[in-house]
Design an enzyme around this catalytic site. Structure first.
Site, PDB file in Angstrom:
ATOM      1  N   VAL A 249      13.432 -10.267 -10.795  1.00  0.00           N
ATOM      2  CA  VAL A 249      13.463  -9.384  -9.621  1.00  0.00           C
ATOM      3  C   VAL A 249      14.801  -8.653  -9.561  1.00  0.00           C
ATOM      4  O   VAL A 249      15.850  -9.290  -9.638  1.00  0.00           O
ATOM      5  CB  VAL A 249      13.258 -10.195  -8.323  1.00  0.00           C
ATOM      6  CG1 VAL A 249      13.605  -9.354  -7.106  1.00  0.00           C
ATOM      7  CG2 VAL A 249      11.813 -10.650  -8.211  1.00  0.00           C
ATOM      8  N   GLY A 251      15.218  -4.901  -7.706  1.00  0.00           N
ATOM      9  CA  GLY A 251      15.188  -4.244  -6.390  1.00  0.00           C
ATOM     10  C   GLY A 251      14.205  -4.886  -5.431  1.00  0.00           C
ATOM     11  O   GLY A 251      14.230  -4.614  -4.238  1.00  0.00           O
ATOM     12  N   PHE A 780       2.372   8.280  21.800  1.00  0.00           N
ATOM     13  CA  PHE A 780       1.448   9.348  21.392  1.00  0.00           C
ATOM     14  C   PHE A 780       0.000   9.080  21.809  1.00  0.00           C
ATOM     15  O   PHE A 780      -0.924   9.583  21.189  1.00  0.00           O
ATOM     16  CB  PHE A 780       1.517   9.577  19.872  1.00  0.00           C
ATOM     17  CG  PHE A 780       2.912   9.629  19.330  1.00  0.00           C
ATOM     18  CD1 PHE A 780       3.795  10.621  19.731  1.00  0.00           C
ATOM     19  CD2 PHE A 780       3.368   8.673  18.439  1.00  0.00           C
ATOM     20  CE1 PHE A 780       5.093  10.660  19.249  1.00  0.00           C
ATOM     21  CE2 PHE A 780       4.664   8.700  17.958  1.00  0.00           C
ATOM     22  CZ  PHE A 780       5.532   9.692  18.359  1.00  0.00           C
ATOM     23  N   GLU A 784      -1.830   3.664  25.099  1.00  0.00           N
ATOM     24  CA  GLU A 784      -2.371   3.908  26.435  1.00  0.00           C
ATOM     25  C   GLU A 784      -3.381   2.821  26.806  1.00  0.00           C
ATOM     26  O   GLU A 784      -3.260   2.192  27.854  1.00  0.00           O
ATOM     27  CB  GLU A 784      -3.039   5.289  26.494  1.00  0.00           C
ATOM     28  CG  GLU A 784      -3.590   5.612  27.865  1.00  0.00           C
ATOM     29  CD  GLU A 784      -4.121   7.028  27.976  1.00  0.00           C
ATOM     30  OE1 GLU A 784      -3.743   7.890  27.171  1.00  0.00           O
ATOM     31  OE2 GLU A 784      -4.935   7.285  28.892  1.00  0.00           O
ATOM     32  N   ARG A 861     -12.680  16.401  27.126  1.00  0.00           N
ATOM     33  CA  ARG A 861     -11.579  17.351  26.904  1.00  0.00           C
ATOM     34  C   ARG A 861     -11.890  18.266  25.725  1.00  0.00           C
ATOM     35  O   ARG A 861     -11.554  19.449  25.742  1.00  0.00           O
ATOM     36  CB  ARG A 861     -10.253  16.611  26.715  1.00  0.00           C
ATOM     37  CG  ARG A 861      -9.053  17.543  26.671  1.00  0.00           C
ATOM     38  CD  ARG A 861      -7.738  16.803  26.813  1.00  0.00           C
ATOM     39  NE  ARG A 861      -7.374  16.535  28.185  1.00  0.00           N
ATOM     40  CZ  ARG A 861      -6.699  17.361  28.982  1.00  0.00           C
ATOM     41  NH1 ARG A 861      -6.306  18.540  28.522  1.00  0.00           N
ATOM     42  NH2 ARG A 861      -6.416  17.043  30.226  1.00  0.00           N
ATOM     43  N   GLU A1242       1.578  17.634  25.034  1.00  0.00           N
ATOM     44  CA  GLU A1242       0.439  17.798  24.124  1.00  0.00           C
ATOM     45  C   GLU A1242       0.157  19.251  23.703  1.00  0.00           C
ATOM     46  O   GLU A1242      -0.245  19.482  22.560  1.00  0.00           O
ATOM     47  CB  GLU A1242      -0.828  17.244  24.783  1.00  0.00           C
ATOM     48  CG  GLU A1242      -0.754  15.753  25.051  1.00  0.00           C
ATOM     49  CD  GLU A1242      -1.905  15.296  25.932  1.00  0.00           C
ATOM     50  OE1 GLU A1242      -2.804  14.649  25.397  1.00  0.00           O
ATOM     51  OE2 GLU A1242      -1.884  15.604  27.131  1.00  0.00           O
TER      52      GLU A1242
HETATM   53  C1  LIG Z   1       8.436   2.802  -0.735  1.00  0.00           C
HETATM   54  C2  LIG Z   1       8.171   2.674  -2.202  1.00  0.00           C
HETATM   55  C3  LIG Z   1       7.970   3.814  -2.940  1.00  0.00           C
HETATM   56  C4  LIG Z   1       7.702   3.720  -4.304  1.00  0.00           C
HETATM   57  N1  LIG Z   1       7.511   4.868  -4.993  1.00  0.00           N
HETATM   58  C5  LIG Z   1       7.196   4.802  -6.313  1.00  0.00           C
HETATM   59  C6  LIG Z   1       6.974   5.996  -7.071  1.00  0.00           C
HETATM   60  O1  LIG Z   1       7.084   7.113  -6.545  1.00  0.00           O
HETATM   61  N2  LIG Z   1       6.621   5.867  -8.365  1.00  0.00           N
HETATM   62  C7  LIG Z   1       6.499   4.615  -8.952  1.00  0.00           C
HETATM   63  O2  LIG Z   1       6.185   4.546 -10.107  1.00  0.00           O
HETATM   64  N3  LIG Z   1       6.752   3.497  -8.267  1.00  0.00           N
HETATM   65  C8  LIG Z   1       7.082   3.545  -6.967  1.00  0.00           C
HETATM   66  N4  LIG Z   1       7.299   2.395  -6.273  1.00  0.00           N
HETATM   67  C9  LIG Z   1       7.151   1.084  -6.932  1.00  0.00           C
HETATM   68  C10 LIG Z   1       8.510   0.413  -7.328  1.00  0.00           C
HETATM   69  O3  LIG Z   1       9.581   0.878  -6.608  1.00  0.00           O
HETATM   70  C11 LIG Z   1       8.836   0.665  -8.749  1.00  0.00           C
HETATM   71  O4  LIG Z   1       7.820   0.102  -9.490  1.00  0.00           O
HETATM   72  C12 LIG Z   1      10.190   0.123  -9.207  1.00  0.00           C
HETATM   73  O5  LIG Z   1      10.388   0.558 -10.515  1.00  0.00           O
HETATM   74  C13 LIG Z   1      10.306  -1.367  -9.148  1.00  0.00           C
HETATM   75  O6  LIG Z   1      11.656  -1.743  -9.427  1.00  0.00           O
HETATM   76  P1  LIG Z   1      12.323  -3.017  -8.750  1.00  0.00           P
HETATM   77  O7  LIG Z   1      13.604  -3.275  -9.445  1.00  0.00           O
HETATM   78  O8  LIG Z   1      12.445  -2.871  -7.313  1.00  0.00           O
HETATM   79  O9  LIG Z   1      11.232  -4.085  -9.071  1.00  0.00           O
HETATM   80  P2  LIG Z   1      11.115  -5.620  -8.793  1.00  0.00           P
HETATM   81  O10 LIG Z   1      10.226  -5.812  -7.614  1.00  0.00           O
HETATM   82  O11 LIG Z   1      12.487  -6.206  -8.658  1.00  0.00           O
HETATM   83  O12 LIG Z   1      10.432  -6.054 -10.095  1.00  0.00           O
HETATM   84  C14 LIG Z   1       9.629  -5.169 -10.851  1.00  0.00           C
HETATM   85  C15 LIG Z   1       8.909  -5.771 -12.042  1.00  0.00           C
HETATM   86  O13 LIG Z   1       9.641  -5.587 -13.251  1.00  0.00           O
HETATM   87  C16 LIG Z   1       9.927  -6.843 -13.872  1.00  0.00           C
HETATM   88  N5  LIG Z   1      11.262  -6.774 -14.431  1.00  0.00           N
HETATM   89  C17 LIG Z   1      12.336  -6.212 -13.820  1.00  0.00           C
HETATM   90  N6  LIG Z   1      13.404  -6.313 -14.663  1.00  0.00           N
HETATM   91  C18 LIG Z   1      12.959  -6.919 -15.787  1.00  0.00           C
HETATM   92  C19 LIG Z   1      13.595  -7.303 -16.997  1.00  0.00           C
HETATM   93  N7  LIG Z   1      14.864  -7.081 -17.221  1.00  0.00           N
HETATM   94  N8  LIG Z   1      12.847  -7.903 -17.949  1.00  0.00           N
HETATM   95  C20 LIG Z   1      11.551  -8.149 -17.737  1.00  0.00           C
HETATM   96  N9  LIG Z   1      10.900  -7.815 -16.599  1.00  0.00           N
HETATM   97  C21 LIG Z   1      11.610  -7.216 -15.652  1.00  0.00           C
HETATM   98  C22 LIG Z   1       9.757  -7.814 -12.727  1.00  0.00           C
HETATM   99  O14 LIG Z   1       9.429  -9.079 -13.163  1.00  0.00           O
HETATM  100  C23 LIG Z   1       8.641  -7.215 -11.921  1.00  0.00           C
HETATM  101  O15 LIG Z   1       7.428  -7.461 -12.533  1.00  0.00           O
HETATM  102  C24 LIG Z   1       7.613   2.457  -4.928  1.00  0.00           C
HETATM  103  C25 LIG Z   1       7.831   1.310  -4.167  1.00  0.00           C
HETATM  104  C26 LIG Z   1       8.104   1.418  -2.831  1.00  0.00           C
HETATM  105  C27 LIG Z   1       8.345   0.156  -2.051  1.00  0.00           C
END
Ligand SMILES: Cc1cc2nc3c(=O)[nH]c(=O)nc-3n(C[C@H](O)[C@H](O)[C@H](O)COP(=O)(O)OP(=O)(O)OC[C@H]3O[C@@H](n4cnc5c(N)ncnc54)[C@H](O)[C@@H]3O)c2cc1C
Ligand code: FES
Ligand code: FES
Length: 1310
Positions: A249, A251, A780, A784, A861, A1242
């Site tokens: 993990v 982000g 909004f 209500e 309405r 509104e």
């Molecule tokens: C609000 C929001 C908007 C988003 N928008 C997009 C978008 O526009 N496009 C899109 O494609 N995705 C989007 N995502 C999905 C997500 O953000 C992405 O997939 C992002 O790349 C995940 O990265 P992370 O570090 O947060 O992942 P984590 O949740 O930390 O983990 C991601 C995955 O990668 C694996 N992993 C990470 N590092 C390694 C490593 N070194 N070796 C092996 N495995 C690893 C983890 O085990 C897990 O399976 C969005 C998510 C959210 C919450």
């Protein structure tokens, strides 16, 4: 545990808000500095695991300033610029701006727009936020704020006109009769004064705590998971070897969502964020190698720098990645998320597959570099990565040859922060010196579980010349190769298939352009000039705005002035208290709802045994626990508080679990097993019509003789339209805290509700239950009537035990509480050759859901607005309420009015199109005039719509614009512009007559301070601020002496809901009444001591034993309509407005840009122009969402598929029209409401339909290119899918839709 839960529940720091728990709204934004003193990141606290923050410096909104101490400039400016209405989004926006300024004290507007990509606001319409923060930007520094003063030559009254552009006067750049410089009609200044702003001094910020710069090897053990945070590569490899199932993990933006919403449990988590090798960036001969823990924002910064320094032919891939990163999530997500093993998104997967990115995977006993080729992805989110392996790095290669061209495309419902519908990455390499294809790779995302290569197409095109023949071959082969099952998840099958061709065509044109440039002398087809705009990438332009208003009294009177929302500063510092911010009671419990997963079923059994065994569970609440009646409803008691034997929608509340914490309650609720016997559901309006499933009565309004009218008409036309529903998406979800008082059944309820009195129902005498509403984070209409659904269950639980709290998660709120009614309208309209409408017969069908709720009033309405602003002599409207198995739909800003008017704008557009006349001409011809009578026989007096119309035409420079658009459309084949001007007439009053009453209670204390209470609730609309302004004028004292604490049922009883836009009118008049009573009582003391102060008079009266407390009351006179006789007065008066909008559509993708909107709104004599303009802009943006963006998807079995900001898109910062002008109609006093004002909440919402009809206008231009003319059906919202599908052309013809009825679609139009 997330950082957000820790802050709010453990530390009591409630400034950081919970809006969605999925990283999609930004309400929880704060700043973290994870590595070095110099890196400041805006991050989402709702996704940040607490464990990941050990030794990380975190700054919350409370940490940068407070009202008591001193506001930080980012807090002060958003407040003073009127950028905070309900304030629930405000701390998050403040922190996004703060983090930006910490990294860059002089940002550009583009930086700011990027910083806000992950923040949503449902109230303000974003304009004032940008306006306030523009003052920090570089643009601002070169902009000179001008204040112009003019004396009024037009009127003898003291008139002040305010013009604001880019935060100040329009500086004479305005338009005909519009600018303060040219019309000489007033004194000009701004809605806020920048001279009041405290200067921003970046050197005064908190420093990074040095004690945090330490080693970060850590281990946290919890009940269900162990968090291992190694700080060397060796250690993580060893740990992964030992725990092959451990989840890596970084982000947590993916794993966090899985844990929260998919109930995944990961016993071992490996956090590699502090391993140097995984954070490194290395430039090699072949490209740039990024460590696997490098965040996306870091990657973006490195690539941007490379693009600036390297020769262009090497950076084709970098540019493609950067272009995609721009549209990847919001800044908060990019700041923490990594390009993990299944690679950023399908676009980047695609880029990789066409360009050959090289991920390096490593095992404890060695490493391997793999190519991301066809074998790399083994399924949805699955790769060749073995359990013991981790990803160390990814190399992004340079583009090697000058003959190679790379492009990437992403099409999503909303541009900013949205998941794609279809993505594509394409690369082509030519034989040197020619246009002969040597290598071609076409990769698509969104067409299968993983990205797919269009191999067959690519193979066919190799060796061919890049020209029209190749294009034709490519399209026909792609259409055969890129197919989708008609039932595929995500739906939009025709659109997705068409996009594969359209995006290829864009690539084709882009490459052709580059070839023409690079292969001079070789015979290459040229891109025709009318196709060039199809190759342009979308880059948002900095928005600009003008606001114009009039004030008519002296400086010492606060009424009519743009006074700041009274809570704005507290909202900006996080000190404003919302329902869930009330500190925890010591013995408090938490409640979680158990809801139905079936739309229509008998409940066979409910098994709580597994849930009972879970930790923290205290009790369950089911229908039997309700002591009084289980029947409820705002008008008709036709629904049950808790399901009893049968469920009638998905989300129907069956019961609840009460536990010690939210987490425990939610886990237990999920563990309750329910067995159902499924019954056939009715989900859509069409199904309801087929089954004749209607609530009674079926309303009809008829005037004149429609049949005779049709006979007189030259033409008769029939049409239909569907208008989708809308989720309220108030940033604060429904919340209740119930505190039993232990005596005589007394209970105190803190509720986020617009209807304090309604919450008192359910058998317990109302005099024992005190409902308190401090403020709401938006309402909004959604709070209500539907708030009682939750508050009653919580009260029942609290009655059994002790204080109980529940704040719904976003997905629960969206699932349970219903929204705006979807409508289907069928019409027949008769008209003359001139365009004059002679007769109308219209039927409305609304999807009411599983109970009546307010659906009848909503339909009434809609019928009262069926002619919008057009005089139709012979008219009949009928309204059917469809009883379906969806959650009950309810009040929503406009309350059926927008749906009613939308259908009328559809038929007036059809009339114009069928006659080949300008829509504006036909609208004007049919527009009401003073003295005309509505279909319900109400005479229109004090009619100002014609003035609004003329002013809007001139301010928008309609005719010049029209000519420019026609020229643009002749010159561009694949982008088209459209224009529409649309009026609105909105009736003011509750249609239920008894609700048109209000009360107020005013206490004057002996120190001269005044406590004001009235029946209305504050949800961001500035009602309390206006009430204080009214009291200030009547009492003749400064507003600072007046305080409103809350709305409560023990001060003002029997209140009407704060709704129908009438709250200022009703409560304002009640406040005025109470204040006048008090002033009468003080009069003798004023007369006796005319030179005395307010305090002197108050004291004298007190010592003379005069009551200094008074009740005020008001009821709207002369109301009472009768449907049977079609007589009696429905509305007290009407609010009028007109908007003109210009848009540009991309005919190939269906995307559109909101180029310009001009609004003229009649708000009478504005009580507070800043608040009123805020309401106009906020309503307009909400309407923009309704008519162009927001789509609720339901499965054919009635399951809501869009349950959060990830899948349901409300307008974001980037959706504001590039130029926005709002003008409040001058000299338009209204003698029917308090101090000549008018309701505003509104009425402006419908004006956003001007954007919809501008889109329709642009589509017409596109269809004309294919030889198609005349009326066509366009349902609302005008989503990218609908726009693209309506722009019929050679590509759409290659992707015909599947035969309806031959498959089960993923979602249905309800
Ligand atoms: C609000 C929001 C908007 C988003 N928008 C997009 C978008 O526009 N496009 C899109 O494609 N995705 C989007 N995502 C999905 C997500 O953000 C992405 O997939 C992002 O790349 C995940 O990265 P992370 O570090 O947060 O992942 P984590 O949740 O930390 O983990 C991601 C995955 O990668 C694996 N992993 C990470 N590092 C390694 C490593 N070194 N070796 C092996 N495995 C690893 C983890 O085990 C897990 O399976 C969005 C998510 C959210 C919450
Ligand atoms: S609550 Fe965190 S982004 Fe919405
Ligand atoms: S002020 Fe932004 S959501 Fe209410």
């Amino acid at each position: 545990m997330t950082l957000l839960t820790y802050l709010r529940r453990k530390l009591g720091l409630t400034g950081t808000k919970l809006g969605c728990a999925e990283g999609g709204c930004g309400a929880c934004t704060l700043q973290s500095c994870p590595l070095t003193p110099s890196s400041h990141y805006a991050v989402n606290a709702c996704l940040a695991p607490l464990c990941s923050l050990h030794l990380v410096a975190v700054t919350t909104v409370e940490g940068i300033g407070s009202v008591a101490r001193k506001l930080h400039p980012v807090q002060e400016r958003i407040a003073k610029a009127h950028g905070s209405q309900c304030g629930f989004c405000t701390p998050g926006i403040v922190m996004s701006m703060y983090a930006l300024l910490r990294n860059n004290p002089t940002p550009k507007m583009a930086d700011m727009e990027e910083a806000f990509q992950g923040n949503l606001c449902r109230c303000t319409g974003y304009r004032p936020i940008l306006e306030g923060y523009k003052t920090f930007t570089v643009v601002r520094q070169i902009y000179k704020h001008t204040v112009k003063t003019h004396s009024c030559q037009n009127t003898h009254s003291h008139c002040i006109f305010f013009f604001l552009q880019d935060g100040g006067c329009c500086g004479g750049r305005g338009r005909e009769n519009g600018c303060c410089m040219t019309n000489g009609s007033g004194e000009a200044t701004a809605l806020f004064s920048t001279t009041d702003f405290a200067p921003f001094d970046p050197t005064q910020e908190v420093i990074f705590p040095p004690e945090l710069m330490r080693s970060r090897s850590l281990c946290f053990r919890g009940d269900r998971a162990t968090w291992l945070q190694p700080d060397t590569l060796e250690e993580i490899l060893r740990l992964k070897w030992k725990h092959p199932d451990a989840r890596v993990v970084v982000g947590n933006t993916e794993v966090g969502i899985e844990v929260k919403f998919k109930n995944m449990v990961y016993p071992v988590i490996l956090a590699p964020s502090f391993i140097p090798e995984l954070n490194s960036v290395t430039h090699t001969e072949d490209g740039v190698v990024f460590g696997a823990a490098c965040t996306l924002s870091h990657m973006g910064a490195v690539l941007r720098q490379a693009v600036e320094t390297l020769p262009p032919h090497q950076t084709e891939v970098f540019l493609a990645v950067l272009e995609q990163l721009r549209w990847f999530a919001g800044q908060q997500i990019r700041n923490v998320a990594v390009s993990r093993t299944n690679w950023v998104s399908s676009v980047e997967q695609g880029i990789n597959r066409v360009t050959g990115l090289n991920p390096c995977l490593i095992l404890v006993d060695g490493s391997r570099v793999v190519q991301m080729d066809d074998s790399f992805f083994t399924g949805y989110r699955r790769t060749v990565l073995r359990p013991q392996e981790i990803l160390v790095s990814i190399e992004i290669p340079y583009s090697q040859k000058v003959e190679t061209f790379v492009s990437a495309f992403k099409q999503s419902p909303r541009r900013e922060d949205d998941i794609s519908i279809v993505t594509a990455a394409m690369s082509v390499t030519f034989t040197p010196g020619s246009n002969v294809v040597e290598d071609l790779r076409l990769s698509y995302g969104g067409m299968a579980a993983t990205t797919v290569l269009a191999k067959r197409t690519a193979n066919r095109l190799r060796g061919r010349c890049w020209g029209e023949e190749l294009l034709q071959e490519a399209c026909s082969t792609l259409a055969e190769e890129m197919t989708l099952d008609p039932s595929v998840p995500g739906g939009m099958v025709t659109y997705r298939r068409t996009l594969t061709l359209s995006l290829f065509y864009k690539f084709y044109l882009t490459v052709l352009q580059k070839l023409t440039y690079s292969l001079q002398g070789v015979n290459v087809e040229e891109v025709k000039s009318d196709c060039v705009s199809a190759t342009e990438l979308y880059h948002p332009q900095t928005p600009s705005s003008v606001q114009i208003y009039q004030v008519q009294q002296t400086q010492d009177d606060v009424l009519g002035r743009p006074m700041m929302h009274l809570s704005a500063m507290k909202q900006a510092t996080g000190e404003a208290v919302y329902c869930d911010d009330v500190p925890l009671y010591e013995n408090e419990l938490y409640l979680s709802l158990i809801t139905s997963s079936k739309a229509h079923a008998r409940i066979i059994s409910v098994d709580t045994s597994a849930a009972e065994r879970l930790p923290g569970v205290v009790c369950f609440v089911f229908a039997d626990d309700i002591l009084g009646s289980n029947a409820t409803g705002p008008v008709v008691y036709d629904e049950s508080v808790l399901a009893d034997g049968q469920v009638t929608c998905v989300g129907h509340i069956i019961g609840a679990v009460v536990a010690d914490t939210q987490l425990h309650a939610q886990r237990a609720a999920k563990a309750v097993k329910i067995q159902y016997e499924e019954l056939q559901p009715v989900v859509t309006i069409q199904e309801a019509i087929a089954a004749q499933s209607f609530y009674q009565p079926i309303r009809t309004i008829q005037k004149g003789d429609p049949e005779a009218g049709f006979k007189q008409a030259d033409h008769v036309l029939e049409g239909e339209m569907h208008i989708g529903g809308q989720e309220h998406f108030y940033l604060e979800t429904n919340a209740t805290l119930a505190v039993p008082r232990g005596e005589d059944g007394e209970m105190e309820l803190f509720v986020s509700t617009q209807s304090a009195s309604k919450t008192q129902a359910l058998g317990v005498p109302a005099n024992r239950v005190v409902v308190r509403v401090k403020r709401m984070g938006g309402g909004f209409g959604g709070k209500e009537s539907r708030t009682t659904v939750l508050s009653t269950v919580v009260a029942v639980a609290a009655n059994k035990y002790r204080p109980v709290r529940c704040m719904l998660d976003r997905d629960e709120d969206m699932l349970i509480t219903g929204g705006r009614h979807p409508f289907y309208g069928k019409y027949k309209v008769g008209f003359l050759n001139s365009g004059k409408v002679m007769a109308l017969d219209v039927s409305y069908y609304s999807n009411a859901g599983n109970s009546m709720d307010l659906s009848l009033s909503v339909m009434e309405r809609a019928l009262f607005h069926m002619e919008n602003s057009y005089n139709v002599a012979n008219v009949r409207g009928q309204g059917f309420l469809c009883r379906t198995n969806l959650p009950s739909n309810t009040a929503f800003r406009g309350f059926g009015g927008p749906q009613g008017m939308m259908i009328s704008e559809s038929w007036i557009t059809d009339v114009a199109q069928s006659l080949g006349k300008a829509a504006e001409e036909v609208r004007r011809l049919n527009l009401y005039m003073e003295g005309d009578s509505t279909p319900y026989n109400q005479i229109l007096d004090q009619f100002t719509l014609d003035r609004c119309w003329d002013e809007c035409l001139s301010r928008s420079e309609y005719q010049q614009r029209r000519a420019a658009i026609d020229l643009y459309n002749r010159q561009n084949r694949w982008t088209k512009r459209g224009l529409a001007i649309v009026p609105t007439k909105f009736g003011i009053s509750f249609t239920a007559v008894f609700l048109n009453q209000a009360g107020a209670l005013v206490h004057i204390y002996t120190d001269g301070s005044v406590l004001l209470t009235h029946g209305g609730t504050e949800m961001g609309q500035g009602l309390h601020t206006k009430m204080v302004q009214i009291a200030s004028r009547v009492l003749g004292i400064p507003y600072s002496k007046i305080h409103i604490s809350e709305t409560s049922t023990n001060t003002v009883p029997n209140t009407s809901p704060t709704a129908a836009s009438a709250s200022s009118d009703l409560n304002g008049a009640a406040v005025q009444n109470a204040c006048e009573i008090l002033m009468k009582r003080l009069e003798p003391y004023k007369n006796k001591n005319p030179k005395g102060s307010w305090e002197d008079w108050v004291k004298s009266a007190y010592f003379d034993r005069v009551s200094l407390s008074a009740n005020g009351f008001y009821k709207t006179p002369d109301l009472g309509y009768d449907f049977d006789s079609n007589s009696g007065r429905v509305f007290n008066y009407f609010s009028y407005g007109v908007a003109c909008s210009e848009v540009e559509i991309d005919c190939l993708t269906g995307a559109h840009k909101n180029l310009s909107t001009t609004i003229v709104m009649d708000v009478g004599h504005s009580l507070n122009p800043a608040i009123d303009i805020g309401q106009v802009e906020g309503a307009f943006m909400q309407g923009l969402g309704l008519f162009t963006l927001e789509e609720l998807h339901y499965s054919p079995r009635g399951v809501l598929l869009t349950r959060g900001p990830g899948s349901y898109k409300i307008p974001a910062f980037g959706d504001i029209p590039t130029t926005l002008t709002v003008s409040l109609l001058r000299d338009a006093p209204n003698d029917k409401a308090i101090f000549a004002s008018k309701a505003v909440g509104e009425p402006p919402l419908f004006l956003a339909s001007s954007v919809f009809f501008a889109i329709k206008d642009a589509i017409s231009a596109a269809r004309a290119e294919s030889g198609i003319k005349g009326p066509f059906r366009l349902d609302s919202p005008a989503s990218a899918e609908r726009i693209r599908n309506a722009c019929t052309d050679r590509f759409t013809k290659l992707c015909p839709p599947a035969e309806p009825g031959s498959f089960t679609p993923w979602s249905v139009q309800v």
